[in-house]
Design a protein around this motif. Structure first.
Motif, PDB file in Angstrom:
ATOM      1  N   ARG A 127      -7.664  -0.937   3.397  1.00  0.00           N
ATOM      2  CA  ARG A 127      -8.173  -0.489   4.707  1.00  0.00           C
ATOM      3  C   ARG A 127      -8.938  -1.605   5.407  1.00  0.00           C
ATOM      4  O   ARG A 127      -8.811  -1.798   6.618  1.00  0.00           O
ATOM      5  N   SER A 152       0.456   3.794  -3.039  1.00  0.00           N
ATOM      6  CA  SER A 152       0.049   5.176  -2.733  1.00  0.00           C
ATOM      7  C   SER A 152       1.035   6.191  -3.296  1.00  0.00           C
ATOM      8  O   SER A 152       0.636   7.202  -3.891  1.00  0.00           O
ATOM      9  N   THR A 187       0.829  -1.207   0.000  1.00  0.00           N
ATOM     10  CA  THR A 187       0.000   0.000   0.000  1.00  0.00           C
ATOM     11  C   THR A 187       0.863   1.257   0.000  1.00  0.00           C
ATOM     12  O   THR A 187       0.530   2.240  -0.669  1.00  0.00           O
ATOM     13  N   SER A 188       1.967   1.230   0.699  1.00  0.00           N
ATOM     14  CA  SER A 188       2.881   2.378   0.698  1.00  0.00           C
ATOM     15  C   SER A 188       3.400   2.663  -0.705  1.00  0.00           C
ATOM     16  O   SER A 188       3.406   3.817  -1.153  1.00  0.00           O
ATOM     17  N   LEU A 215       0.727   6.213  -7.152  1.00  0.00           N
ATOM     18  CA  LEU A 215      -0.477   6.908  -7.606  1.00  0.00           C
ATOM     19  C   LEU A 215      -0.324   8.420  -7.464  1.00  0.00           C
ATOM     20  O   LEU A 215      -0.723   9.173  -8.356  1.00  0.00           O
ATOM     21  N   ALA A 216       0.248   8.848  -6.361  1.00  0.00           N
ATOM     22  CA  ALA A 216       0.423  10.284  -6.130  1.00  0.00           C
ATOM     23  C   ALA A 216       1.342  10.899  -7.178  1.00  0.00           C
ATOM     24  O   ALA A 216       1.054  11.980  -7.723  1.00  0.00           O
ATOM     25  N   ALA A 235      -7.782   2.366  -8.209  1.00  0.00           N
ATOM     26  CA  ALA A 235      -7.177   2.890  -6.984  1.00  0.00           C
ATOM     27  C   ALA A 235      -8.182   2.909  -5.838  1.00  0.00           C
ATOM     28  O   ALA A 235      -7.853   2.511  -4.714  1.00  0.00           O
ATOM     29  N   ASN A 236      -9.391   3.345  -6.111  1.00  0.00           N
ATOM     30  CA  ASN A 236     -10.412   3.376  -5.060  1.00  0.00           C
ATOM     31  C   ASN A 236     -10.706   1.983  -4.527  1.00  0.00           C
ATOM     32  O   ASN A 236     -10.806   1.787  -3.315  1.00  0.00           O
ATOM     33  N   TYR A 238      -8.694  -0.577  -4.578  1.00  0.00           N
ATOM     34  CA  TYR A 238      -7.529  -1.034  -3.824  1.00  0.00           C
ATOM     35  C   TYR A 238      -7.494  -0.405  -2.431  1.00  0.00           C
ATOM     36  O   TYR A 238      -7.228  -1.087  -1.444  1.00  0.00           O
ATOM     37  N   ILE A 239      -7.752   0.883  -2.343  1.00  0.00           N
ATOM     38  CA  ILE A 239      -7.704   1.580  -1.047  1.00  0.00           C
ATOM     39  C   ILE A 239      -8.742   1.008  -0.087  1.00  0.00           C
ATOM     40  O   ILE A 239      -8.447   0.764   1.085  1.00  0.00           O
TER      41      ILE A 239
END
Length: 136
Positions: free
Chosen positions: A92, A47, A43-44, A50-51, A84-85, A87-88
């Motif tokens: 979580r 993230s 996830t790190s 993606l950013a 992305a949504n 995956y997030i």
């Protein structure tokens, strides 16, 4: 445009997915701690990737002089929002060892869907998007 950083992150993401698969195949309940640890590490990287795509790669290509790359970039960015949504939400939901251990089969099903989609997307970028960028 220099995209080595993006390509390197893809290697890390694909390796993270492979690591999760390895632990899941060895037993989700038995490896819940390792799975959650790997998911956090993945996830790190996801993230960060993606950013950087959203802040640097896509805007640069969309403002560049190559209309084909600008259109491709817009399409990839729009498609990635849904991936992305998903995956997030997945990361979580499964970020706690107890959740993974207690609902191992549900974790497996959701992981198969979300991680397969992410894997497919990385491969598509590696074989279509990045070569197009490098050829320009």
């Amino acid at each position: 445009m220099e995209i080595d950083r993006f390509k390197h992150q893809h290697v890390e993401i694909l390796q993270g997915i492979a690591n999760l698969r390895k632990f899941a195949h060895a037993g989700i309940k038995e490896n819940a701690y390792e799975i959650v640890h790997q998911l956090g590490a993945l996830t790190s990287v996801v993230s960060l990737h993606l950013a950087i795509e959203d802040r640097i790669l896509y805007p640069t290509l969309q403002k560049g002089g190559d209309q084909r790359l600008a259109d491709m970039s817009r399409s990839y960015q729009e498609e990635m929002q849904g991936i992305a949504n998903a995956y997030i939400v997945f990361a979580r939901k499964w970020g706690k060892v107890a959740a993974v251990a207690e609902k191992a089969e549900q974790f497996r099903q959701e992981a198969n869907t979300v991680l397969k989609t992410l894997h497919t997307r990385m491969q598509k970028e590696n074989t279509e998007f990045y070569p197009a960028i490098e050829a320009s």
